[in-house]
Every structure is written in structure tokens, then in C-alpha cells.
Design an enzyme around this catalytic site. Sequence first.
Site, PDB file in Angstrom:
ATOM      1  N   THR A 140      29.274 -59.724  -2.726  1.00 35.64           N
ATOM      2  CA  THR A 140      28.658 -58.690  -1.899  1.00 35.64           C
ATOM      3  C   THR A 140      28.022 -57.594  -2.742  1.00 35.64           C
ATOM      4  O   THR A 140      28.412 -57.374  -3.900  1.00 35.64           O
ATOM      5  CB  THR A 140      29.728 -58.064  -0.976  1.00 35.64           C
ATOM      6  OG1 THR A 140      29.193 -56.922  -0.303  1.00 35.64           O
ATOM      7  CG2 THR A 140      30.939 -57.599  -1.781  1.00 35.64           C
ATOM      8  N   ASP A 141      27.089 -56.883  -2.136  1.00 41.79           N
ATOM      9  CA  ASP A 141      26.506 -55.711  -2.792  1.00 41.79           C
ATOM     10  C   ASP A 141      27.494 -54.552  -2.887  1.00 41.79           C
ATOM     11  O   ASP A 141      27.311 -53.636  -3.692  1.00 41.79           O
ATOM     12  CB  ASP A 141      25.239 -55.256  -2.065  1.00 41.79           C
ATOM     13  CG  ASP A 141      25.448 -54.978  -0.582  1.00 41.79           C
ATOM     14  OD1 ASP A 141      26.570 -55.192  -0.070  1.00 41.79           O
ATOM     15  OD2 ASP A 141      24.472 -54.555   0.072  1.00 41.79           O
ATOM     16  N   GLU A 142      28.544 -54.587  -2.086  1.00 41.00           N
ATOM     17  CA  GLU A 142      29.459 -53.443  -2.020  1.00 41.00           C
ATOM     18  C   GLU A 142      30.274 -53.251  -3.295  1.00 41.00           C
ATOM     19  O   GLU A 142      30.873 -52.198  -3.500  1.00 41.00           O
ATOM     20  CB  GLU A 142      30.367 -53.562  -0.796  1.00 41.00           C
ATOM     21  CG  GLU A 142      29.573 -53.533   0.506  1.00 41.00           C
ATOM     22  CD  GLU A 142      30.431 -53.389   1.745  1.00 41.00           C
ATOM     23  OE1 GLU A 142      31.458 -52.681   1.662  1.00 41.00           O
ATOM     24  OE2 GLU A 142      30.080 -53.965   2.778  1.00 41.00           O
TER      25      GLU A 142
ATOM     26  N   LYS B 268      36.797 -57.659  -3.895  1.00 44.58           N
ATOM     27  CA  LYS B 268      35.659 -58.530  -4.166  1.00 44.58           C
ATOM     28  C   LYS B 268      35.170 -58.340  -5.603  1.00 44.58           C
ATOM     29  O   LYS B 268      34.804 -59.304  -6.275  1.00 44.58           O
ATOM     30  CB  LYS B 268      34.528 -58.272  -3.180  1.00 44.58           C
ATOM     31  CG  LYS B 268      34.773 -58.830  -1.787  1.00 44.58           C
ATOM     32  CD  LYS B 268      34.935 -60.357  -1.783  1.00 44.58           C
ATOM     33  CE  LYS B 268      33.651 -61.083  -2.116  1.00 44.58           C
ATOM     34  NZ  LYS B 268      33.824 -62.565  -2.053  1.00 44.58           N
TER      35      LYS B 268
END
Length: 339
Positions: free
Chosen positions: A123-125, A154
Site C-alpha cells: 500500500t501507499d500508506e 504493512k
Amino acid sequence: MTSLLVTGGAGFIGANFVRQTVEQHPEYTHITVLDKLTYAGNADNLKGLPDSKVTLIEGDICDAELVDALVKDHDITVHFAAESHNDNSLNDPFPFVHTNLIGTFVLLEAVRKHNKRFHHISTDEVFGDLELDDPNRFTETTAYKPSSPYSATKAGSDHLVHAWIRSFGIQATMSNCSNNYGPYQHIEKFIPRQITNILAGLTPKLYGTGEQVRDWIHVDDHNDAVHLILSKGKIGETYIIGADNDHVNNKQVIELICELMDLDANAYEHVADRPGHDMRYAMDSTKLRTELGWAPKYTDVDSGMRKGLEQTIDWYRDNEAWWRGTKDNVEATYAKQGQ
């Protein structure tokens, strides 16, 4: 003849990946889905797919014996499985640590043992967020700065993949994608929640001021990119996936949903914001576009999302039986949080 093991393949993005694979990629002769079928995984997401092509196994990626046997019997493992809802990670972080870290470790050890191809979905997070006026975008070399238990776990799983590539030479690639939307997404998520609110006669809800930017991408565009990485990606590399929608904030998204569903653009209400809500995500997918030739299909010069939202709204309208049974519980949970 190539077989795929897809973890989390009954969840939102994974199920769409499985469907796309069956419909568009005959080079894969069989797909096995390994899914724990928690609240976000739903066997109905795979309904209608031929048994001769797709097998669903209910199981946990933390089950080392099961994972070892499945990885051994398949040519490629695509790892979607994750605990992924930020709000839930704030309420109870442990499942995120268990699934996202321990589960990824178990998979990596099986891949290492049996020398199999592996692709890790992230994810971009993991990069944290940007200020609203920051012109920069996240790239493959951006430093990690997670801000929630979800994004931290993540990030940890990404680091495990990188370490197993470098230390053990596993045949792996990785991708970090911006926020997805599309069919089969759980209605607790921002976009399907607003769509199903309108379909159910409820008022759409905007968290805080709605200034947050998510660089939304349609799930089919994401999965097109994953398939390109599987077929053309360089082993050991990471690829950023983003649709250049970082000019669209959540307020604009909800207003467009209202417009497309024949409501006044302001027919929503503001509710309490999420604690620590990241402000802006923006992805630079230059590497993916230039090296592998990927381009999103659901992007336009107007909102960047109109075509994709039209398709998504139509799906939820046509599949009310899929979401109606969980709607009351989802809204009751949000109501307790002032949302």
C-alpha cells in the site's frame, strides 16, 4: 501451464484479481484461493467462477503446514491477504501484527524452501502522508513513515520481503498501490459506503472537511498492473501503482457520487474525522509506465474518476443482495464513533 496461489483471493482486490485472471489470462490454468474468510473475505465474491479453474480453500496464511503444501504445489503466489482497515487497527492492532507480519513471514519461508515465484501486494500508506500543498509524489525510493498500526504492519511486511530477496535470493517482486475502489469492496470503506447510503435512502457522510487526497485507482487498473509485473517485471524490483488522481480530494469524490446518483452535489453531511487521518497520498508510477507499458483505463481529465465511479455505482445498484445484509451493522458501528 502455470498455476496461481492467491492469498486473500476472496477479499475485495483479490477477488477482482481472480475474476480478471479467469476472464483475461488463459495462460494460468488453475487458481487456488487461500482465504480466512473473515468479515472482509466473502466466498460469494467468487460466485459463478468455474470449479475447473478456481478452488477456494478456507485457511489462515499463518498456518505454516497448510501454506507450505500450497506454495509447493503452485508456480506463483500472489499475496493479497492482509488486515487492512485503518479504523479497526486503531481499535485492536493485534490481528494486524499477526496476519500482516507473521503471515507474510510464513509465506516467505515456504517460497524460499520451494524456490517459487512470489508477488507481494502493498500500500501507499507505508510512506505516511504528504502536506496538501506538497507537490511531491511517492516513488519506489521514498522512505517509509507509517502512521497507523495497519500501515506499520504493512511496512514491516514489505521489509520482510526486501530482506528475503536480498538475504536468500527469492524470486519476488513487490507493488505499492494507492487506494482502490470498485466492485466487491466492503461497504465500510469510504466510496461504497456513500454509494450504498444513497441506495438505502441514507445521507452520505464526509469525514472531517474532506480535504484528504487519496489518489484513487479503480481495482481493475491495479490488477492490470499486477499482471504486467508478473509477466514482465524484474525480479527483486518494487513498482509503484497510481492513477494520477492526486488532484481529487474526498470532498470532490463524494460530490461526484451525489451528482452521478442524481442528488444535489451538497447532499451529504460532515461527520467526525478519523484520529490521525493522513492528509495526502500521491503516487509516481513513472517506472511502471515506462518500463512495463502500463496505463490506467479509468482515468479522465475531468475528475479522474467519473468513468470508474459510474461503473462502480452500477455494480452496487445491480448487486444489492450482496451488500444489503450488512448495511445496518456497518452504519450502527459508525454511529457509535460519531460518523
